[in-house]
Design a protein around this motif. Structure first.
Motif: not given
Length: 245
Positions: A130-138, A144-157, A174-180
């Protein structure tokens, strides 16, 4: 990074509306909530939602994600420039999500489903994929290097549940993504002379004008001498895939 296996969902009202993202503002991490299920199995489920009948009197489900990841596989179900149904909410979105992702985060984000093991946990191999995938997307898809969880978006889930229970895992992610991202930028900067940068920038502009590349970001990065080796290789591959010799 593992090869991305293509398993595209057909366009349908329930899991692939076929609408383009209005912008690329962030990446939303999920978990599958199905212990032991593979990335392919989750992709098959999202695809199966197309078989629902909106007129049969039963409740319909709208759901999908762009990517499913397990310990050994990355499966892509939706194009990265299309909207999925992965973080909709009938309740108000959290303020930070609204400020960074807009009023309807589905139309500005890519959704990633992480598979869980039989014990309900996210395996370290899945985490790393998943880290590698996010790095690829960025690096390659303009997110952008803007990473949320589902809960961080909606609050209730409570999704991804393993990270909700252990918030330090999200921070580690987040730290692994940023480091890569930082290490690859440092290691892969093109070593060109000023004249070579000028030539490269001019050539990229010509390719853009001929519509052989469609992202002007590459031109901007070359103009300020920030294009990396991996990005140049990606551009070259994209052109070759269009049949340009």
């Amino acid at each position: 990074m593992l090869t991305i296996q293509q398993q595209r969902i057909p366009v349908n009202p329930f899991s692939r509306p076929g609408k383009k993202l209005v912008a690329k503002r962030g990446i939303v991490m999920h978990y599958t909530a199905d212990p032991g299920a593979s990335a392919q199995a989750i992709g098959n489920y999202f695809s199966s939602l197309k078989n629902q009948n909106p007129d049969d009197g039963t409740g319909d489900r709208y759901a999908s994600a762009h990517i499913q990841i397990d310990r050994a596989t990355i499966v892509q179900s939706l194009p990265f420039d299309e909207m999925g149904y992965h973080c909709g909410s009938k309740q108000p979105y959290l303020p930070e999500a609204l400020s960074k992702l807009g009023s309807y985060p589905n139309n500005s984000t890519v959704g990633i489903e992480m598979c869980i093991e039989a014990d309900g946990l996210i395996h370290e191999d899945t985490f790393n994929n998943a880290v590698d995938m996010v790095v690829y997307l960025i690096q390659h898809e303009g997110f952008p290097e803007v990473i949320f969880t589902h809960k961080g978006v909606v609050g209730w889930k409570d999704c991804p549940l393993p990270w909700v229970r252990n918030p330090s895992e999200l921070e580690r992610f987040k730290q692994e993504v940023h480091s890569q991202l930082n290490s690859q930028e440092e290691e892969e900067d093109l070593n060109l002379s000023a004249n070579q940068w000028t030539i490269l920038t001019t050539q990229l502009k010509e390719l853009f004008d001929k519509k052989l590349i469609t992202d002007s970001t590459w031109i901007d990065k070359a103009a300020v001498k920030k294009l990396t080796v991996s990005e140049l290789l990606f551009i070259n591959t994209a052109i070759l895939n269009r049949g340009i010799k």
